[in-house]
Design a protein around this motif. Structure first.
Motif, PDB file in Angstrom:
ATOM      1  N   VAL A   2      45.190  33.070  40.092  1.00 24.46           N
ATOM      2  CA  VAL A   2      46.771  33.588  39.981  1.00 24.46           C
ATOM      3  C   VAL A   2      46.641  34.658  38.706  1.00 24.46           C
ATOM      4  CG1 VAL A   2      49.134  32.629  38.739  1.00 24.46           C
ATOM      5  CG2 VAL A   2      47.678  31.687  40.411  1.00 24.46           C
ATOM      6  N   GLY A   3      47.590  35.951  39.474  1.00 23.42           N
ATOM      7  CA  GLY A   3      47.695  36.632  37.706  1.00 23.42           C
ATOM      8  C   GLY A   3      47.949  37.834  38.399  1.00 23.42           C
ATOM      9  N   LYS A   9      41.966  40.507  40.558  1.00 26.37           N
ATOM     10  CA  LYS A   9      41.620  39.415  41.396  1.00 26.37           C
ATOM     11  C   LYS A   9      40.921  39.179  42.609  1.00 26.37           C
ATOM     12  CE  LYS A   9      45.791  38.278  41.718  1.00 26.37           C
ATOM     13  NZ  LYS A   9      46.358  39.423  41.313  1.00 26.37           N
ATOM     14  N   ASP A 118      53.835  32.126  40.045  1.00 25.91           N
ATOM     15  CA  ASP A 118      53.090  30.148  39.850  1.00 25.91           C
ATOM     16  C   ASP A 118      53.994  29.599  41.021  1.00 25.91           C
ATOM     17  OD1 ASP A 118      53.050  28.066  38.720  1.00 25.91           O
ATOM     18  OD2 ASP A 118      54.419  28.077  37.922  1.00 25.91           O
ATOM     19  N   VAL A 140      42.045  26.450  40.333  1.00 21.73           N
ATOM     20  CA  VAL A 140      42.855  27.633  39.933  1.00 21.73           C
ATOM     21  C   VAL A 140      42.163  28.231  38.755  1.00 21.73           C
ATOM     22  CG1 VAL A 140      44.948  28.356  39.055  1.00 21.73           C
ATOM     23  CG2 VAL A 140      44.801  25.891  39.804  1.00 21.73           C
ATOM     24  N   LYS A 142      43.084  31.891  36.134  1.00 19.79           N
ATOM     25  CA  LYS A 142      44.016  32.516  35.760  1.00 19.79           C
ATOM     26  C   LYS A 142      43.215  33.414  35.050  1.00 19.79           C
ATOM     27  CE  LYS A 142      48.011  33.496  32.742  1.00 19.79           C
ATOM     28  NZ  LYS A 142      47.822  35.085  32.538  1.00 19.79           N
ATOM     29  N   PRO A 144      43.834  36.587  33.843  1.00 20.28           N
ATOM     30  CA  PRO A 144      44.586  37.704  32.533  1.00 20.28           C
ATOM     31  C   PRO A 144      44.802  38.932  32.447  1.00 20.28           C
ATOM     32  CG  PRO A 144      41.780  37.080  31.499  1.00 20.28           C
ATOM     33  CD  PRO A 144      42.479  36.513  32.643  1.00 20.28           C
TER      34      PRO A 144
END
Length: 181
Positions: A2-3, A9, A118, A140, A142, A144
């Motif tokens: 997730v980003g 990614k 999200d 998961v 993340k 940044p």
């Protein structure tokens, strides 16, 4: 994964692949935003010759091409609910049908997915199926944004500079340029 867009990614997914037992197999990346919704099923699952107008030959889909390796699907929040169901079934069964096909094929794929949103919030909105998210949401990570990784800016700047220079050249950034970056 997730980003935000542009956080790397796909690079993270490729690094995970390179350090996995599957690293000698295929790594196939596909951005869901790049594929028209009408072509997505054929792109992922393949199709048989004559399955639809323009299907002049059999085509192997990405799930089958990635057999034994890793398939990275970016922007999964763009998948329709019905298509999430098809991927969910593939994950649970380990097999699928090409469009127009009558015989299933098996494929052993490590699936890495990424989103800019999200996904739990999207469940509440009704745009992501809970069972689909549960099946792809094992770990998961993340990723940044660069804004959150200020210490990386100078290293990244030099990495890209050195990627472009020849051996004889000596290039660098002034302290002011680094501060500006």
């Amino acid at each position: 994964l997730v980003g935000q867009s542009g956080t790397g990614k796909e690079l993270v997914a490729n690094a995970l692949f390179q350090h996995s037992p599957r690293k000698e197999q295929s790594f196939i990346a596909l951005n869901m935003a790049d594929i028209p919704k009408e072509l997505l099923e054929a792109e992922l699952f393949g199709h048989e010759k004559g399955a639809f107008t323009g299907a002049d030959e059999k085509r192997i889909g990405r799930f089958e091409l990635a057999n034994g390796g890793t398939l990275f699907l970016n922007n999964i929040e763009r998948l329709s609910l019905s298509f999430q169901s098809k991927i969910y079934n593939f994950i649970n069964e380990g097999m699928a049908f090409r469009i127009g096909g009558h015989m299933p094929y098996r494929s052993n794929v490590k699936l890495i997915v990424a989103s800019t949103k999200d996904l739990n919030a999207l469940i509440a909105e009704g745009t992501i199926r809970e069972d689909f998210l549960y099946s792809v949401n094992t770990v998961v990570l993340k990723v940044p944004s660069l804004k959150e990784r200020g210490d990386d800016i100078e290293r990244l700047a030099y990495h890209f500079l050195n990627e472009k220079k020849s051996v004889e050249e000596h290039k660098s950034f002034s302290p002011g340029a680094i501060k500006c970056l």
